[in-house]
Design an enzyme around this catalytic site. Structure first.
Site, PDB file in Angstrom:
ATOM      1  N   GLY A  21       1.038  -1.441  -0.021  1.00  0.00           N
ATOM      2  CA  GLY A  21      -0.029   0.283   0.211  1.00  0.00           C
ATOM      3  C   GLY A  21       0.233   1.070   0.020  1.00  0.00           C
ATOM      4  O   GLY A  21       0.696   1.846  -0.712  1.00  0.00           O
ATOM      5  N   ARG A  25       7.280   1.742   1.318  1.00  0.00           N
ATOM      6  CA  ARG A  25       7.603   0.264   1.362  1.00  0.00           C
ATOM      7  C   ARG A  25       7.922  -0.198   0.034  1.00  0.00           C
ATOM      8  O   ARG A  25       9.090  -0.808  -0.502  1.00  0.00           O
ATOM      9  CB  ARG A  25       6.573  -0.445   1.793  1.00  0.00           C
ATOM     10  CG  ARG A  25       6.822  -2.187   2.696  1.00  0.00           C
ATOM     11  CD  ARG A  25       5.577  -2.115   3.600  1.00  0.00           C
ATOM     12  NE  ARG A  25       5.258  -1.633   4.237  1.00  0.00           N
ATOM     13  CZ  ARG A  25       3.663  -1.364   3.696  1.00  0.00           C
ATOM     14  NH1 ARG A  25       3.241  -2.560   4.028  1.00  0.00           N
ATOM     15  NH2 ARG A  25       3.014  -0.784   4.672  1.00  0.00           N
ATOM     16  N   ARG A  44       2.056  11.443  -8.583  1.00  0.00           N
ATOM     17  CA  ARG A  44       1.139  10.897  -7.267  1.00  0.00           C
ATOM     18  C   ARG A  44       2.175  10.055  -6.017  1.00  0.00           C
ATOM     19  O   ARG A  44       1.140  10.329  -4.860  1.00  0.00           O
ATOM     20  CB  ARG A  44      -0.312  10.625  -8.017  1.00  0.00           C
ATOM     21  CG  ARG A  44      -0.526  11.649  -8.356  1.00  0.00           C
ATOM     22  CD  ARG A  44      -2.064  10.433  -8.373  1.00  0.00           C
ATOM     23  NE  ARG A  44      -3.195  11.579  -9.088  1.00  0.00           N
ATOM     24  CZ  ARG A  44      -4.501  11.697  -8.600  1.00  0.00           C
ATOM     25  NH1 ARG A  44      -4.573  12.150  -7.183  1.00  0.00           N
ATOM     26  NH2 ARG A  44      -4.874  12.898  -8.925  1.00  0.00           N
ATOM     27  N   ARG A  88      -0.496  -8.588  -3.966  1.00  0.00           N
ATOM     28  CA  ARG A  88      -0.441  -7.547  -2.784  1.00  0.00           C
ATOM     29  C   ARG A  88       0.015  -7.793  -1.564  1.00  0.00           C
ATOM     30  O   ARG A  88       0.179  -8.731  -1.523  1.00  0.00           O
ATOM     31  CB  ARG A  88      -2.329  -6.651  -2.750  1.00  0.00           C
ATOM     32  CG  ARG A  88      -2.208  -6.223  -1.278  1.00  0.00           C
ATOM     33  CD  ARG A  88      -3.598  -6.257  -0.834  1.00  0.00           C
ATOM     34  NE  ARG A  88      -3.468  -5.406   0.475  1.00  0.00           N
ATOM     35  CZ  ARG A  88      -3.547  -4.467   1.321  1.00  0.00           C
ATOM     36  NH1 ARG A  88      -2.233  -4.058   0.638  1.00  0.00           N
ATOM     37  NH2 ARG A  88      -3.848  -5.275   2.472  1.00  0.00           N
ATOM     38  N   GLY A  90       0.522  -6.768   2.103  1.00  0.00           N
ATOM     39  CA  GLY A  90       0.052  -5.205   2.894  1.00  0.00           C
ATOM     40  C   GLY A  90      -0.295  -5.554   3.699  1.00  0.00           C
ATOM     41  O   GLY A  90       0.909  -6.464   4.754  1.00  0.00           O
ATOM     42  N   THR A  91      -0.301  -4.535   5.129  1.00  0.00           N
ATOM     43  CA  THR A  91      -0.752  -4.919   6.002  1.00  0.00           C
ATOM     44  C   THR A  91      -2.107  -5.283   7.098  1.00  0.00           C
ATOM     45  O   THR A  91      -3.187  -5.297   5.619  1.00  0.00           O
ATOM     46  CB  THR A  91       0.024  -3.540   7.463  1.00  0.00           C
ATOM     47  OG1 THR A  91      -1.276  -3.021   7.107  1.00  0.00           O
ATOM     48  CG2 THR A  91       1.315  -3.326   7.024  1.00  0.00           C
ATOM     49  N   GLU A 181      -8.390  -3.576   1.021  1.00  0.00           N
ATOM     50  CA  GLU A 181      -8.181  -3.279  -0.567  1.00  0.00           C
ATOM     51  C   GLU A 181      -8.330  -4.481  -1.341  1.00  0.00           C
ATOM     52  O   GLU A 181      -8.826  -5.014  -2.208  1.00  0.00           O
ATOM     53  CB  GLU A 181      -6.591  -3.393  -0.924  1.00  0.00           C
ATOM     54  CG  GLU A 181      -5.920  -1.527  -0.824  1.00  0.00           C
ATOM     55  CD  GLU A 181      -5.354  -1.859   0.838  1.00  0.00           C
ATOM     56  OE1 GLU A 181      -5.899  -2.820   1.539  1.00  0.00           O
ATOM     57  OE2 GLU A 181      -5.536  -1.016   1.345  1.00  0.00           O
ATOM     58  N   SER A 203      -0.671  -6.184  11.384  1.00  0.00           N
ATOM     59  CA  SER A 203      -0.155  -4.793  11.981  1.00  0.00           C
ATOM     60  C   SER A 203      -0.490  -3.979  13.433  1.00  0.00           C
ATOM     61  O   SER A 203      -0.410  -3.572  13.705  1.00  0.00           O
ATOM     62  CB  SER A 203       0.494  -3.951  11.129  1.00  0.00           C
ATOM     63  OG  SER A 203      -0.829  -3.801  10.849  1.00  0.00           O
ATOM     64  N   ASP A 204      -2.001  -5.013  13.200  1.00  0.00           N
ATOM     65  CA  ASP A 204      -2.515  -4.215  14.370  1.00  0.00           C
ATOM     66  C   ASP A 204      -4.171  -5.288  14.447  1.00  0.00           C
ATOM     67  O   ASP A 204      -4.526  -6.497  14.251  1.00  0.00           O
ATOM     68  CB  ASP A 204      -3.289  -3.699  14.499  1.00  0.00           C
ATOM     69  CG  ASP A 204      -4.245  -3.277  13.664  1.00  0.00           C
ATOM     70  OD1 ASP A 204      -3.557  -3.265  11.491  1.00  0.00           O
ATOM     71  OD2 ASP A 204      -5.574  -3.443  13.726  1.00  0.00           O
TER      72      ASP A 204
END
Ligand code: HPA
Length: 235
Positions: A21, A25, A44, A88, A90-91, A181, A203-204
């Site tokens: 994301g 990274r 962007r 992907r 990600g977290t 996502e 991550s959480d």
């Protein structure tokens, strides 16, 4: 401008791409894992690089947060830049008690509170699923490298701060990861006949109210990056 949101030339991308994301990274992966990499997009600040991992050409590009952002990048990559395989990396949040911070979870499918897939699927329920071969290869790679993974159903939400009433339902239905996502990426990949797989690090932990600091995130991502790159070699 080649596409609305990406300024690379045709041919700049490999057919295989890793997508975190976060643009920082993407840069971290290119710098630490790819040989002879070059930056191919910064429009962007959605950074993209192409380089080589064990002699295989691989691209890495961030997709931003949420279905609207990730889906448009995935669509442009597949339909204009001929990307065919998307991982992907990600977290995600976790709710199951046996799933811990830093664990790696792989999304076999993704339920969602987003209307994105319903709108595109004539308001029926679309089963957003991972590519089987990529999932199988990720599973084999994890076993071979002794990396523990959980494989199962994700919940992709439009709202990071999910309403508490939803959490018990997600737990009841055995959701292993909450992200923003995957359900959109899987349906766009299916529509344009590409393959996609989401691999995330926890991550959480939402029930336990634990999270890893942004500094700690970097090191806990290394297993996931290795797993993703080794999987990319097989697909
Ligand atoms: N919820 C949704 N998306 C996320 C989370 C979360 O807890 N953690 C990382 N991405």
């Amino acid at each position: 401008m080649p596409t609305f949101h990406i300024s690379s030339k045709k041919g700049d991308f490999s057919d295989t791409i890793l997508m975190p994301g976060d643009p920082i990274r993407a840069k971290y992966i290119a710098k630490n894992y790819l040989d002879d990499f070059k930056k191919i997009n910064e429009t962007r600040l959605m950074l993209a690089y192409t380089g080589y991992y064990k002699n295989k050409k691989i691209s890495v590009m961030s997709h931003g947060i949420g279905i609207p952002s990730s889906a448009l990048y995935v669509k442009e990559l597949i339909s204009y830049y001929n990307v065919k395989k998307i991982i992907r990396i990600g977290t995600c949040g976790a709710i199951r008690h046996d799933i811990k911070l830093r664990d790696i979870v792989i999304s076999l499918g993704a339920s969602t509170d987003s209307k994105f897939n319903r709108i595109r699927f004539n308001f029926h329920d679309y089963a957003a699923i991972a590519d089987f071969e990529m999932t199988y290869n990720a599973f084999l790679t994890a076993k071979k490298n002794n990396i523990k993974v959980h494989i199962g159903n994700f919940f992709t939400t439009d709202s990071f701060y999910t309403d508490d009433s939803m959490l018990n339902i997600l737990n009841k239905y055995n959701i292993i990861g909450i992200d923003m996502e995957t359900a959109g990426i899987y349906s766009v990949a299916a529509e344009f006949k590409a393959k996609a797989l989401s691999i995330c690090t926890v991550s959480d932990h939402i029930f336990k109210k634990e999270f890893i600091s942004s500094k700690d995130r970097e090191s806990s991502f290394n297993d996931m990056i290795t797993l993703s790159l080794e999987t990319a070699l097989l697909v």
